[in-house]
Design an enzyme around this catalytic site. Structure first.
Site, PDB file in Angstrom:
ATOM      1  N   LYS A 117       0.843  -1.199   0.000  1.00  0.00           N
ATOM      2  CA  LYS A 117       0.000   0.000   0.000  1.00  0.00           C
ATOM      3  C   LYS A 117       0.876   1.245   0.000  1.00  0.00           C
ATOM      4  O   LYS A 117       1.809   1.355   0.800  1.00  0.00           O
ATOM      5  CB  LYS A 117      -0.907   0.012   1.228  1.00  0.00           C
ATOM      6  CG  LYS A 117      -1.784  -1.237   1.360  1.00  0.00           C
ATOM      7  CD  LYS A 117      -2.418  -1.314   2.736  1.00  0.00           C
ATOM      8  CE  LYS A 117      -3.313  -2.545   2.864  1.00  0.00           C
ATOM      9  NZ  LYS A 117      -2.550  -3.798   2.894  1.00  0.00           N
ATOM     10  N   ASP A 124       3.617  13.740  -6.277  1.00  0.00           N
ATOM     11  CA  ASP A 124       4.715  14.541  -6.843  1.00  0.00           C
ATOM     12  C   ASP A 124       6.085  14.023  -6.425  1.00  0.00           C
ATOM     13  O   ASP A 124       7.071  14.786  -6.415  1.00  0.00           O
ATOM     14  CB  ASP A 124       4.567  16.016  -6.445  1.00  0.00           C
ATOM     15  CG  ASP A 124       3.402  16.699  -7.148  1.00  0.00           C
ATOM     16  OD1 ASP A 124       2.937  16.153  -8.169  1.00  0.00           O
ATOM     17  OD2 ASP A 124       2.951  17.758  -6.677  1.00  0.00           O
TER      18      ASP A 124
END
Length: 526
Positions: free
Chosen positions: A184, A189
């Protein structure tokens, strides 16, 4: 002699009958095949994002950071964990790379997908990687999202579609489909990442009235986010991560489905907007947005994860198995090891290993679910026999109570909703912590691909351990052996001690399922 001549013939007849039945099943089910050679375009993380808002913020915070360090902030409160994801999605300018074992189409799941969609509308490249275990049957919804030019979905290890697709996959491709992507991550960015145990569903974020999951994430900034981006690429470009057209039940007009999805999201989220839970999430987002980031601890770390094809090949890779670095972390323990895991199913060698730690002076504590709190009674059945030998070796065991408090679940959860431990973490000598997706069970060790981060921080580890010390007696039962060696549970209510002689607060049905599970040859799948 007659028997020796007829046995092979009977075997051949049996094989022929079995093959005929399987062929008939496939034809009658109309199962769609999976095209693992389906053309796909490899893509990689955008690492040059120094001109983004998040990069500038991280740069300011990292001015005095140590070499090789990243900033970490554990998130135990479910509402804060959800708010952090929504805030980061809103702040994204270039990329969102996210992978989850489970994304449910419930309140938080739809709000999460809406946040990804709105980011894509702004021009952010969104890559969503999901395991197929819980999205099968939702192909049209995934195809709608995938129709967006800036949003792409890939699915790991898909099952066959069709009326008997799951059954046919199990019969013909059992080894492949029982290896699931459990890792997970949520990375924006390549500057900020969230790692941990939470999937995307109401119970993980305090929004479910019937279930409360005690879970833990950690937000990471700096180079760990770049590492998480590279980890994501490893999964995204792997041969088992397929685009939807390679296997899915595709709609005739995905673009039209996308418009329908937008209408559905607007309706559902509009109704949700005035709820007490939604207001709490909004407050969490505002609080996180106004924070100065000083709560991040800049410390050495190691991102650890499995290769997507765990235990299926050998060769070079970023980490063929998460097991080795986790074992290494335990091997240096001198005084104490605390394990938190919802599912605790170890083999004989691992159980003996914990006993050896205890023998050399390391105080080992295991915190897991009680039968009453466990959301998988079958798993509890294969854990139960290990309790006595562990206690005999000196290991302390605590089992979570179903009435335990769960941070962030107090707003939406009903008073009688069951609490379940879902945190996957450990602490060694109150100096090093692990937070991730790894359960101490056979699936995480041998089959599923997992991820997490080892954080070398005495401050984070000490705070984590002290919180456990403070609340453990209130949220868990302590197991012990009485003078006759019988298993017993000790609990406290309003300061009053109670001793239980069988799994506390469990039902006869839970005990029956757990007992039957012990005689089934399924331990490797638990």
């Amino acid at each position: 002699m007659r028997e020796k001549k007829t046995l092979p013939k009977r075997n051949e007849q049996g094989k022929a009958i079995l093959v005929s039945l399987l062929v008939a099943l496939a034809l009658s089910a109309g199962c769609a095949s999976i095209d693992f050679d389906h053309p796909r375009v490899a893509s990689t993380a955008v690492l040059d994002t120094s001109d983004t808002y998040l990069a500038r913020s991280v740069a300011t915070l990292s001015e005095s950071a140590c070499d090789g360090c990243s900033g970490f902030y554990p998130i135990g409160n479910g509402i804060n964990a959800f708010g952090a994801r929504l805030l980061l999605a809103e702040r994204a300018e270039r990329t969102i790379d996210t992978q989850y074992y489970l994304v449910k189409p419930d309140k938080t799941g739809l709000a999460f997908l809406d946040a990804l969609l709105r980011a894509a509308d702004r021009g952010v490249r969104v890559r969503l990687l999901v395991d197929d275990m819980f999205v099968i049957g939702k192909d049209h919804g995934m195809a709608a999202l995938d129709a967006h030019p800036n949003l792409e979905i890939r699915v790991v290890n898909p099952f066959r579609r069709g009326k008997a697709g799951l059954l046919w996959s199990g019969l013909t491709d059992f080894s492949r489909v029982t290896r699931r992507m459990h890792a997970k991550s949520f990375t924006v960015d390549s500057q900020v990442t969230i790692l941990g145990g939470r999937n995307i569903a109401d119970e993980y974020f305090g929004a479910n009235e019937d279930a409360r999951f005690n879970d833990l994430d950690v937000a990471g900034i700096g180079s760990v986010a770049r590492d998480a981006s590279l980890m994501f690429d490893t999964y995204w470009n792997h041969e088992t991560a397929l685009p939807l057209p390679a296997f899915a039940d595709m709609p005739a007009d995905p673009a039209s489905e996308l418009e329908g999805l937008r209408i559905h999201l607007a309706s559902v989220l509009g109704d949700m907007g005035e709820t007490q839970y939604a207001r709490a999430v909004k407050d969490a987002v505002l609080g996180l947005a106004d924070g100065d980031g000083r709560h991040y601890q800049w410390v050495p770390y190691r991102l650890v994860y499995d290769s997507p094809d765990k235990h299926t090949r050998s060769g070079d890779g970023p980490a063929l198995s998460i097991n080795a670095p986790l074992v290494d972390a335990f091997s240096v323990a001198q005084h104490e090891a605390i394990i938190l895991t919802p599912y605790f199913v170890l083999g004989k060698e691992a159980i003996e290993g914990l006993g050896r730690l205890q023998e050399r002076g390391v105080a080992v504590t295991v915190i897991t679910n009680s039968l009453a709190a466990n959301n998988h009674s079958v798993v509890h059945g294969d854990y139960a026999p290990s309790r006595k030998p562990l206690l005999e070796s000196g290991v302390r065991i605590y089992e979570m109570r179903p009435d335990a408090g769960v941070a962030g679940a107090e707003i939406a959860a009903a008073g009688d909703a069951k609490a379940t431990l879902h945190t996957k973490a450990f602490i060694v000598d109150r100096k090093t912590s692990f937070i991730g997706s790894f359960n101490f069970n056979q699936r995480s060790i041998n089959r599923d691909s997992e991820s997490g981060v080892l954080i070398a921080s005495e401050e984070i580890s000490q705070e984590f351990a002290e919180s456990i010390d403070k609340h453990l007696q209130d949220v868990a039962w302590e197991l012990f052996l009485d003078e006759k060696g019988r298993l017993r549970w000790r609990g406290y209510d309003d300061g009053r001690e109670t001793i239980y002689t069988k799994d506390p607060e469990s039902t006869w049905r839970q005990r029956l399922v757990a007992t039957l599970a012990r005689i089934l040859p399924i331990k490797s799948q638990l």
